[in-house]
Design a protein around this motif. Structure first.
Motif: not given
Length: 572
Positions: A66-94
């Motif tokens: 799945g390809l997700f466009e993240l908002l701030h809360p999800a971006l913060a969670v990604c940062e807390s678990v050590g996952v890098q997200v680009e500035q466009d805020g896109m996250l691929v979950v596989r």
């Protein structure tokens, strides 16, 4: 927002890629076409449990991406678990699942654990299904809906209460265990005192067993040792023996050392050897005199070793271990002998915690009652918009007396992890009827509308961008179905909504309409997902209206519904 979902070799899906958009995304199809499979696949991306049963028959693995466009809360969670997200805020979950049931998870190509995915999942998508409607039938779950609504107001008070309740419950369990185990405690004291007395009576000393083993070894070989010592002594001392010849060599060197300086070091070595051997001879003589062996000595050593071996079988592998165990049980006995003191301390601690808990429970209840009144008013308003104009809704907040509970305002009340309140939703669907428990009188259609009303309210406070409604319109038709469709469209104005439905009224409001169908051949069965064009939407709505046979009139009706849907969305 869910931008794209790709599924391969999952259940009866061979390969499907779906691109979603903002607004209302509708998924329709015949029963059994595979709509629930899409939700199951998406559930894996949110941290659902993997199973080998998900893998398509004959394949080695299933893949869900799945390809997700993240908002701030999800971006913060990604940062807390050590996952890098680009500035466009896109996250691929596989998620890859083998036919052995093993699962591999990647976020933006980075391997993560299931626990990390489950921490992120609730910030990506919120799924509302028929299970939620069933939960409305369980009054003990109503408190969860109320607390979710009042989270901002209840948060601090509930966190403080939870901390105190955890301490209170643990202390109460400790006290109950101490009282329950008092008889066992007395038996334990008797046992430990017996063990300690047995060890202390033995008067062990550290390393004693090793020393006794050496002594035993010596006594058992005493004759061989004595004979060898005597032979060594006679070889070194006496006429024409070792020391005699060393003395002779030393004398000869002393006579000539003045003529050759190179003989000096040799003489010193011989002298040193002579004096060392002389010392050895003295030691051998002394030891020989001491070796006055009596069989009783060996018997004493054997007896002592037997005693120690018996203690080892019970308390440790060595004397040092036994002594360490004795120190441990001494400490335990000291604690046990102070049992009554500790019991009093625990009772005092429990009383203190109960008083603090009562204050927090009361504060939490006051805030919760305020939230309940506001939520009831909002649900009533939502129900009016869902063609339950004359329905009344209330939330009963009550407390249950309990002799074993916590005293709050002079009355002992039952408390649990949520506080002292029991929450139950009440409804009067028709004028003139009293308010009664929702679970007892609401029909399936009424439950669906109450659930949608709650979800619509919670969507306003939820920070999750994507909401999925899985057949929440079950049991609804006519004007109520149209009201639900308009409600979903309004929610989709603020969030991305994916909705699985069988109602043409809901489908007519779609911003994007996807048809899920099953295709079968002689060799395989596949689920396919297709985004419908405007003309294809007309055909699908006509099918939903009339069933298997699509006529010109049903097509005209379907086209009219789509046009009216556009007008209503524009009006809202």
């Amino acid at each position: 927002m869910l931008v794209e979902l790709s599924i391969r070799n999952f259940a009866i899906i061979k390969s499907v890629t779906v691109s979603f958009q903002r607004g209302l995304n509708i998924l329709t199809g015949e029963t059994g076409a595979g709509k629930s499979i899409i939700i199951d696949a998406l559930g894996l991306l949110l941290g659902g449990r993997a199973s080998a049963d998900f893998v398509r028959y004959g394949e080695t693995r299933a893949e869900v991406e799945g390809l997700f466009e993240l908002l701030h809360p999800a971006l913060a969670v990604c940062e807390s678990v050590g996952v890098q997200v680009e500035q466009d805020g896109m996250l691929v979950v596989r998620r890859d699942i083998s036919n052995q049931g093993k699962s591999i998870i990647r976020l933006n190509g980075q391997l993560v654990t299931l626990a990390m995915l489950r921490e992120l999942g609730p910030w990506l998508v919120t799924v509302h299904g028929q299970h939620d409607t069933h939960m409305l039938m369980q009054s003990d779950k109503h408190i969860n809906w109320l607390d979710a609504y009042g989270e901002s107001a209840l948060g601090a008070a509930k966190a403080e209460y939870t901390k105190l309740y955890t301490a209170f419950r643990k202390t109460k369990q400790d006290l109950e265990r101490m009282a329950r185990n008092e008889r066992e405690l007395v038996q334990r004291i008797d046992l430990l005192e017996y063990q300690l007395n047995e060890i202390e009576s033995a008067q062990l000393s550290p390393g004693e067993d090793d020393k006794l083993q050496q002594q035993r070894k010596k006594w058992m070989n005493i004759e061989k040792v004595y004979s060898s010592m005597q032979d060594a002594y006679r070889s070194l001392y006496g006429d024409q023996k070792g020391m005699d010849w060393l003395g002779h060599a030393m004398g000869e060197l002393e006579r000539v050392v003045g003529y050759d300086e190179q003989l000096g070091p040799i003489l010193e070595s011989v002298q040193s050897a002579y004096y060392q051997i002389e010392d050895v001879v003295h030691q051998l003589r002394h030891l020989s005199y001491q070796m006055d062996f009596e069989p009783a000595q060996l018997a004493e050593v054997e007896s002592r070793l037997d005693q120690i071996q018996s203690l080892k079988r019970k308390y440790g592998k060595s004397v040092d271990d036994i002594l360490e165990y004795a120190a441990t049980i001494q400490d335990e006995l000291d604690d046990m002998h102070h049992y009554k003191d500790r019991l009093g301390q625990v009772q005092a601690r429990l009383t203190e915690l109960a008083a603090d808990l009562a204050v927090e429970a009361l504060e939490l209840s006051v805030i919760r009652q305020e939230c309940a009144q506001k939520l009831a008013v909002e649900i009533e308003q939502q129900l009016k918009e869902l063609h339950m104009e004359r329905a009344r809704f209330a939330i009963d907040v009550r407390q249950t007396p309990d002799e074993d509970g916590v005293e709050i305002e002079g009355i002992k009340r039952q408390v649990d992890a949520n506080g002292m309140d029991q929450i139950e939703f009440l409804i009067s669907p028709n004028p003139g009827e009293p308010l009664r428990p929702l679970a007892k009188i609401a029909s399936g259609g009424e439950l669906s509308r109450v659930m949608l009303a709650i979800k619509a309210i919670l969507a306003g406070t939820d920070q999750v961008e994507t909401l999925i409604f899985d057949e929440v319109d079950t049991g609804v038709s006519g004007r109520a179905a149209q009201a639900i469709a308009e409600k979903l469209a309004r929610v989709a104005g603020q969030r991305q909504v994916l909705c699985i439905t069988h109602l043409p009224q809901v489908a007519s409001m779609a911003d994007a309409h996807f048809l899920i169908r099953k295709e079968m051949s002689d060799h395989e069965t596949m689920t396919l997902v297709t985004r419908l064009s405007d003309d294809e939407r007309v055909i699908e709505l006509a099918r939903m209206l009339s069933g298997a046979e699509v006529t010109t009139k049903t097509e005209e009706h379907a086209r009219e519904m789509i046009e009216l849907g556009r007008e209503r969305k524009t009006a809202t």
